[in-house]
Design a protein around this motif. Structure first.
Motif, PDB file in Angstrom:
ATOM      1  N   GLU A  48      -4.641  15.814   0.870  1.00  0.00           N
ATOM      2  CA  GLU A  48      -3.854  15.236   1.953  1.00  0.00           C
ATOM      3  C   GLU A  48      -2.923  14.145   1.440  1.00  0.00           C
ATOM      4  O   GLU A  48      -3.282  13.357   0.555  1.00  0.00           O
ATOM      5  CB  GLU A  48      -4.785  14.637   3.013  1.00  0.00           C
ATOM      6  N   VAL A  49      -1.723  14.116   2.004  1.00  0.00           N
ATOM      7  CA  VAL A  49      -0.768  13.044   1.734  1.00  0.00           C
ATOM      8  C   VAL A  49      -0.285  12.486   3.065  1.00  0.00           C
ATOM      9  O   VAL A  49      -0.193  13.210   4.063  1.00  0.00           O
ATOM     10  CB  VAL A  49       0.436  13.558   0.908  1.00  0.00           C
ATOM     11  N   ARG A  50      -0.026  11.182   3.088  1.00  0.00           N
ATOM     12  CA  ARG A  50       0.671  10.545   4.216  1.00  0.00           C
ATOM     13  C   ARG A  50       1.962   9.982   3.652  1.00  0.00           C
ATOM     14  O   ARG A  50       1.942   9.161   2.723  1.00  0.00           O
ATOM     15  CB  ARG A  50      -0.170   9.449   4.856  1.00  0.00           C
ATOM     16  N   CYS A  51       3.090  10.423   4.196  1.00  0.00           N
ATOM     17  CA  CYS A  51       4.361  10.103   3.556  1.00  0.00           C
ATOM     18  C   CYS A  51       5.481   9.917   4.567  1.00  0.00           C
ATOM     19  O   CYS A  51       5.390  10.337   5.722  1.00  0.00           O
ATOM     20  CB  CYS A  51       4.743  11.208   2.561  1.00  0.00           C
ATOM     21  N   LYS A  52       6.556   9.271   4.093  1.00  0.00           N
ATOM     22  CA  LYS A  52       7.790   9.111   4.862  1.00  0.00           C
ATOM     23  C   LYS A  52       8.926   9.674   4.021  1.00  0.00           C
ATOM     24  O   LYS A  52       9.080   9.328   2.841  1.00  0.00           O
ATOM     25  CB  LYS A  52       8.038   7.630   5.196  1.00  0.00           C
ATOM     26  N   PHE A  53       9.727  10.527   4.630  1.00  0.00           N
ATOM     27  CA  PHE A  53      10.722  11.266   3.859  1.00  0.00           C
ATOM     28  C   PHE A  53      11.940  10.429   3.495  1.00  0.00           C
ATOM     29  O   PHE A  53      12.271   9.435   4.150  1.00  0.00           O
ATOM     30  CB  PHE A  53      11.177  12.503   4.634  1.00  0.00           C
ATOM     31  N   GLN A  54      12.611  10.889   2.470  1.00  0.00           N
ATOM     32  CA  GLN A  54      13.921  10.361   2.097  1.00  0.00           C
ATOM     33  C   GLN A  54      14.903  10.596   3.250  1.00  0.00           C
ATOM     34  O   GLN A  54      14.673  11.434   4.109  1.00  0.00           O
ATOM     35  CB  GLN A  54      14.417  11.048   0.817  1.00  0.00           C
ATOM     36  N   ARG A  55      16.010   9.869   3.277  1.00  0.00           N
ATOM     37  CA  ARG A  55      16.981  10.024   4.369  1.00  0.00           C
ATOM     38  C   ARG A  55      17.944  11.180   4.114  1.00  0.00           C
ATOM     39  O   ARG A  55      18.360  11.869   5.038  1.00  0.00           O
ATOM     40  CB  ARG A  55      17.797   8.739   4.548  1.00  0.00           C
ATOM     41  N   SER A  56      18.312  11.388   2.864  1.00  0.00           N
ATOM     42  CA  SER A  56      19.395  12.311   2.531  1.00  0.00           C
ATOM     43  C   SER A  56      18.906  13.725   2.276  1.00  0.00           C
ATOM     44  O   SER A  56      17.809  13.940   1.746  1.00  0.00           O
ATOM     45  CB  SER A  56      20.125  11.804   1.280  1.00  0.00           C
TER      46      SER A  56
ATOM     47  N   GLY B 152       0.790  -1.227   0.000  1.00  0.00           N
ATOM     48  CA  GLY B 152       0.000   0.000   0.000  1.00  0.00           C
ATOM     49  C   GLY B 152       0.821   1.276   0.000  1.00  0.00           C
ATOM     50  O   GLY B 152       0.306   2.331   0.377  1.00  0.00           O
ATOM     51  N   ASN B 153       2.076   1.204  -0.456  1.00  0.00           N
ATOM     52  CA  ASN B 153       2.927   2.384  -0.532  1.00  0.00           C
ATOM     53  C   ASN B 153       3.560   2.488  -1.915  1.00  0.00           C
ATOM     54  O   ASN B 153       3.840   1.466  -2.557  1.00  0.00           O
ATOM     55  CB  ASN B 153       4.058   2.320   0.497  1.00  0.00           C
ATOM     56  N   VAL B 154       3.816   3.727  -2.348  1.00  0.00           N
ATOM     57  CA  VAL B 154       4.610   3.957  -3.546  1.00  0.00           C
ATOM     58  C   VAL B 154       5.926   4.603  -3.122  1.00  0.00           C
ATOM     59  O   VAL B 154       5.950   5.498  -2.274  1.00  0.00           O
ATOM     60  CB  VAL B 154       3.866   4.837  -4.572  1.00  0.00           C
ATOM     61  N   GLU B 155       7.014   4.138  -3.696  1.00  0.00           N
ATOM     62  CA  GLU B 155       8.343   4.654  -3.408  1.00  0.00           C
ATOM     63  C   GLU B 155       8.879   5.391  -4.632  1.00  0.00           C
ATOM     64  O   GLU B 155       8.872   4.847  -5.740  1.00  0.00           O
ATOM     65  CB  GLU B 155       9.293   3.512  -3.044  1.00  0.00           C
ATOM     66  N   LEU B 156       9.337   6.620  -4.423  1.00  0.00           N
ATOM     67  CA  LEU B 156       9.986   7.396  -5.473  1.00  0.00           C
ATOM     68  C   LEU B 156      11.481   7.384  -5.175  1.00  0.00           C
ATOM     69  O   LEU B 156      11.934   7.983  -4.193  1.00  0.00           O
ATOM     70  CB  LEU B 156       9.454   8.830  -5.517  1.00  0.00           C
ATOM     71  N   HIS B 157      12.249   6.689  -6.023  1.00  0.00           N
ATOM     72  CA  HIS B 157      13.651   6.403  -5.738  1.00  0.00           C
ATOM     73  C   HIS B 157      14.600   7.385  -6.415  1.00  0.00           C
ATOM     74  O   HIS B 157      14.374   7.801  -7.558  1.00  0.00           O
ATOM     75  CB  HIS B 157      14.007   4.987  -6.205  1.00  0.00           C
TER      76      HIS B 157
ATOM     77  N   PRO C 188      20.402   2.569  -1.542  1.00  0.00           N
ATOM     78  CA  PRO C 188      19.153   3.166  -2.036  1.00  0.00           C
ATOM     79  C   PRO C 188      18.555   4.166  -1.059  1.00  0.00           C
ATOM     80  O   PRO C 188      18.757   4.076   0.146  1.00  0.00           O
ATOM     81  CB  PRO C 188      18.236   1.951  -2.203  1.00  0.00           C
ATOM     82  N   ASP C 189      17.820   5.124  -1.621  1.00  0.00           N
ATOM     83  CA  ASP C 189      17.094   6.103  -0.832  1.00  0.00           C
ATOM     84  C   ASP C 189      15.815   6.429  -1.589  1.00  0.00           C
ATOM     85  O   ASP C 189      15.816   6.506  -2.828  1.00  0.00           O
ATOM     86  CB  ASP C 189      17.928   7.363  -0.623  1.00  0.00           C
ATOM     87  N   CYS C 190      14.717   6.632  -0.856  1.00  0.00           N
ATOM     88  CA  CYS C 190      13.448   6.892  -1.531  1.00  0.00           C
ATOM     89  C   CYS C 190      12.531   7.734  -0.659  1.00  0.00           C
ATOM     90  O   CYS C 190      12.670   7.783   0.564  1.00  0.00           O
ATOM     91  CB  CYS C 190      12.751   5.593  -1.934  1.00  0.00           C
ATOM     92  N   PHE C 191      11.603   8.396  -1.316  1.00  0.00           N
ATOM     93  CA  PHE C 191      10.491   9.114  -0.701  1.00  0.00           C
ATOM     94  C   PHE C 191       9.281   8.197  -0.818  1.00  0.00           C
ATOM     95  O   PHE C 191       8.945   7.747  -1.911  1.00  0.00           O
ATOM     96  CB  PHE C 191      10.275  10.434  -1.433  1.00  0.00           C
ATOM     97  N   THR C 192       8.636   7.889   0.312  1.00  0.00           N
ATOM     98  CA  THR C 192       7.569   6.891   0.345  1.00  0.00           C
ATOM     99  C   THR C 192       6.235   7.548   0.647  1.00  0.00           C
ATOM    100  O   THR C 192       6.122   8.346   1.577  1.00  0.00           O
ATOM    101  CB  THR C 192       7.865   5.832   1.417  1.00  0.00           C
TER     102      THR C 192
END
Length: 290
Positions: free
Chosen positions: A131-139, A71-76, A273-277
């Motif tokens: 509205e968005v529910r998201c998890k940020f990239q690390r970098s 149920g998540n999309v990752e933008l890498h 790898p790093d991504c915005f989820t």
């Protein structure tokens, strides 16, 4: 982070709930929960061009987007040789984010409209809660954003009738837990003005997911982070769009908008790898009183 005076929790069957502004009745009219393993291309297209030209920091159509099956999309963030790129998703398009063309019009003229045809939007809307529910990239070497844009921004003197750019969330400094909300552009170029922009620190959550939203109405914009109001704009403060706009989920590596286009030092230091989820994107309309 919940503030019962300003928000209410609204259930969405089988998924995480939404946090919506209290004092209004809302109806879900559009959403993507990113279920399955394939991006819904009836809803989303890729932005690959910038001001009529192919932009090297934007990934190719279909590249860098992964649905995790949960149920998540990752933008890498992608590295190709010494260069980087990442995906930009949008439910509509602008003339200037397509490409230049020498195609002739029905009268045999090639110079009247030197842009490729604008794609039919997957979704455009006016007013409501986004509205968005998201998890940020690390970098900190690349950034992520959730925003609205008009296909006709900057094409008239009055942004109310040509639309605006409305930045609901931008994150340039995830390591510092720093976000930006409320940025409104009525147009671009040397005379652009922005308003309602605020930078703020957000509190980390156990699962590192956060909710960002905007309540857009004729009365202006109210921006939220995790159920708290972080910025406001009224028509007296700046332009309020009166036209339909489309949604963007975007990422971009640093350094490619500079005069010398090259990866920034922070970007080169990114560990892949790093991504915005993103868990979901939802749009709600206010239900009028009967």
């Amino acid at each position: 982070m919940k503030n019962d005076a300003t928000i209410k929790t609204t259930a969405v069957k089988g998924h995480e709930p939404s946090l919506l502004p209290a004092g209004k009745d809302w109806k879900l009219i559009w959403n993507d929960e990113f279920d399955g393993t394939e991006l819904d291309r009836t809803k989303w297209a890729f932005r690959t061009h910038f001001w009529g030209k192919r932009f090297p920091a934007f990934a190719d159509d279909g590249e860098g987007v992964v649905l995790d099956g949960k149920g998540n999309v990752e933008l890498h963030l992608l590295k190709k040789g010494d260069q980087y790129c990442s995906p930009q998703l949008q439910t509509g398009a602008n003339t200037f984010d397509t490409w230049a063309t020498d195609a002739k019009n029905p009268w045999g003229q090639a110079s009247i409209w030197p842009f490729a045809p604008i794609r039919k939007p997957g979704f455009m809307h006016r007013y409501g809660y986004y509205e968005v529910r998201c998890k940020f990239q690390r970098s900190d070497g690349w950034w992520s954003a959730f925003w609205l844009q008009s296909p006709s921004i900057g094409t008239s003197y009055n942004p109310a009738f040509s639309g605006v750019e409305c930045d609901i969330m931008e994150c340039f400094k995830p390591a510092e837990l720093l976000a930006t909300s409320g940025n409104i552009y009525g147009g671009y170029g040397p005379d652009y003005r922005n308003c309602a922009r605020v930078n703020y620190n957000f509190e980390e959550t156990p699962d590192k997911f956060h909710r960002f939203g905007v309540d857009w109405s004729p009365d202006g914009y109210v921006f939220y982070c995790d159920g708290k109001v972080v910025s406001r704009q009224t028509p007296e403060d700046g332009p309020v769009s009166r036209v339909e706009q489309f949604i963007l989920l975007t990422t971009e590596p640093q350094g490619y908008r500079n005069k010398v286009s090259a990866p920034s030092d922070a970007l080169r230091a990114t560990v892949l790898p790093d991504c915005f989820t993103v868990d979901y994107v939802r749009v709600f309309d206010e239900v009028a009183e009967s």
